[in-house]
Design an enzyme around this catalytic site. Sequence first.
Site, PDB file in Angstrom:
ATOM      1  N   ARG A 252       0.814  -1.218   0.000  1.00  0.00           N
ATOM      2  CA  ARG A 252       0.000   0.000   0.000  1.00  0.00           C
ATOM      3  C   ARG A 252       0.849   1.272   0.000  1.00  0.00           C
ATOM      4  O   ARG A 252       0.416   2.308   0.486  1.00  0.00           O
ATOM      5  CB  ARG A 252      -0.989   0.013   1.146  1.00  0.00           C
ATOM      6  CG  ARG A 252      -1.984  -1.132   1.045  1.00  0.00           C
ATOM      7  CD  ARG A 252      -3.150  -0.895   1.938  1.00  0.00           C
ATOM      8  NE  ARG A 252      -4.082  -1.966   1.769  1.00  0.00           N
ATOM      9  CZ  ARG A 252      -5.367  -1.788   1.565  1.00  0.00           C
ATOM     10  NH1 ARG A 252      -5.848  -0.580   1.492  1.00  0.00           N
ATOM     11  NH2 ARG A 252      -6.166  -2.803   1.438  1.00  0.00           N
TER      12      ARG A 252
ATOM     13  N   GLY B 180       2.463   2.098  -3.048  1.00  0.00           N
ATOM     14  CA  GLY B 180       2.599   2.455  -4.453  1.00  0.00           C
ATOM     15  C   GLY B 180       3.610   1.634  -5.230  1.00  0.00           C
ATOM     16  O   GLY B 180       3.809   1.882  -6.422  1.00  0.00           O
ATOM     17  N   LEU B 181       4.259   0.666  -4.588  1.00  0.00           N
ATOM     18  CA  LEU B 181       5.279  -0.113  -5.298  1.00  0.00           C
ATOM     19  C   LEU B 181       4.670  -0.998  -6.381  1.00  0.00           C
ATOM     20  O   LEU B 181       5.229  -1.106  -7.475  1.00  0.00           O
ATOM     21  CB  LEU B 181       6.097  -0.955  -4.319  1.00  0.00           C
ATOM     22  CG  LEU B 181       6.924  -0.192  -3.283  1.00  0.00           C
ATOM     23  CD1 LEU B 181       7.779  -1.148  -2.471  1.00  0.00           C
ATOM     24  CD2 LEU B 181       7.772   0.880  -3.926  1.00  0.00           C
TER      25      LEU B 181
ATOM     26  N   ARG C  59       1.947  -0.451  -8.047  1.00  0.00           N
ATOM     27  CA  ARG C  59       1.545   0.459  -9.134  1.00  0.00           C
ATOM     28  C   ARG C  59       2.764   0.828  -9.982  1.00  0.00           C
ATOM     29  O   ARG C  59       2.699   0.815 -11.210  1.00  0.00           O
ATOM     30  CB  ARG C  59       0.913   1.724  -8.563  1.00  0.00           C
ATOM     31  CG  ARG C  59       0.551   2.755  -9.638  1.00  0.00           C
ATOM     32  CD  ARG C  59       0.023   4.040  -9.018  1.00  0.00           C
ATOM     33  NE  ARG C  59      -1.190   3.826  -8.273  1.00  0.00           N
ATOM     34  CZ  ARG C  59      -2.413   3.889  -8.789  1.00  0.00           C
ATOM     35  NH1 ARG C  59      -2.569   4.181 -10.069  1.00  0.00           N
ATOM     36  NH2 ARG C  59      -3.466   3.684  -8.041  1.00  0.00           N
TER      37      ARG C  59
ATOM     38  N   GLU D  33      -5.573 -12.606 -13.519  1.00  0.00           N
ATOM     39  CA  GLU D  33      -6.705 -13.051 -12.714  1.00  0.00           C
ATOM     40  C   GLU D  33      -6.390 -12.724 -11.271  1.00  0.00           C
ATOM     41  O   GLU D  33      -5.219 -12.728 -10.853  1.00  0.00           O
ATOM     42  CB  GLU D  33      -6.986 -14.537 -12.907  1.00  0.00           C
ATOM     43  CG  GLU D  33      -5.842 -15.433 -12.523  1.00  0.00           C
ATOM     44  CD  GLU D  33      -6.087 -16.878 -12.909  1.00  0.00           C
ATOM     45  OE1 GLU D  33      -5.736 -17.741 -12.079  1.00  0.00           O
ATOM     46  OE2 GLU D  33      -6.598 -17.141 -13.997  1.00  0.00           O
TER      47      GLU D  33
ATOM     48  N   ASN E   5     -10.001  -9.737  -3.200  1.00  0.00           N
ATOM     49  CA  ASN E   5      -8.809  -8.897  -3.078  1.00  0.00           C
ATOM     50  C   ASN E   5      -9.123  -7.482  -3.568  1.00  0.00           C
ATOM     51  O   ASN E   5      -8.710  -7.067  -4.648  1.00  0.00           O
ATOM     52  CB  ASN E   5      -7.639  -9.517  -3.849  1.00  0.00           C
ATOM     53  CG  ASN E   5      -6.320  -8.859  -3.542  1.00  0.00           C
ATOM     54  OD1 ASN E   5      -6.269  -7.734  -3.032  1.00  0.00           O
ATOM     55  ND2 ASN E   5      -5.239  -9.538  -3.860  1.00  0.00           N
TER      56      ASN E   5
ATOM     57  N   TYR F 108      -5.790  -2.408 -10.135  1.00  0.00           N
ATOM     58  CA  TYR F 108      -5.899  -2.797 -11.536  1.00  0.00           C
ATOM     59  C   TYR F 108      -6.877  -1.896 -12.281  1.00  0.00           C
ATOM     60  O   TYR F 108      -6.600  -1.460 -13.407  1.00  0.00           O
ATOM     61  CB  TYR F 108      -6.294  -4.264 -11.670  1.00  0.00           C
ATOM     62  CG  TYR F 108      -5.295  -5.221 -11.054  1.00  0.00           C
ATOM     63  CD1 TYR F 108      -3.928  -4.986 -11.133  1.00  0.00           C
ATOM     64  CD2 TYR F 108      -5.721  -6.353 -10.380  1.00  0.00           C
ATOM     65  CE1 TYR F 108      -3.018  -5.862 -10.566  1.00  0.00           C
ATOM     66  CE2 TYR F 108      -4.820  -7.236  -9.805  1.00  0.00           C
ATOM     67  CZ  TYR F 108      -3.463  -6.983  -9.906  1.00  0.00           C
ATOM     68  OH  TYR F 108      -2.566  -7.846  -9.335  1.00  0.00           O
TER      69      TYR F 108
END
Length: 149
Positions: free
Chosen positions: A78, A80-81, A83, A104, A109, A116
């Site tokens: 959480r 940003g890694l 992303r 998938e 989650n 995503y």
Amino acid sequence: MAEVRVLELADLASLNKLQPQCFDPPWSQDMLRARLLHPRCLNLGIFCDGDLQGFVLLSYLLDEAEVLQVGVAPQYQRSGLARLLLTHALVQLARMGIERLMLEVRASNQPALGLYRALGFIEDGRRRGYYPTATGHEDAVLMSVRPGG
């Protein structure tokens, strides 16, 4: 400062140490080695001061690619890694001529689904009861995006 780069065989020990912190059951060292050596894989790691903090493992064939795993060390989740890793992967895949990136993810989650979707992935369908759970099974959400699109 974080650095995203292609994972090499020399990174196997670090990947083998981090991967079980992200997945249960983890892949074996032999499976990870095979991914690092496979000619149709793009494997990226994010490093800070030489320490592997996250990774994305992808395979590709012709003009399609698939996310096999995205993992970030629990203490860095959480932040940003993931992303950053996926953004780098999308840029590289676009340069390679990949038209579609698929993945998938467990329907439960929500953090991953949000990430995503924020990166432009759309839901293509579901595999009902795909993932085993302690109380039964849950769906896999199938998603895809056009790199560079």
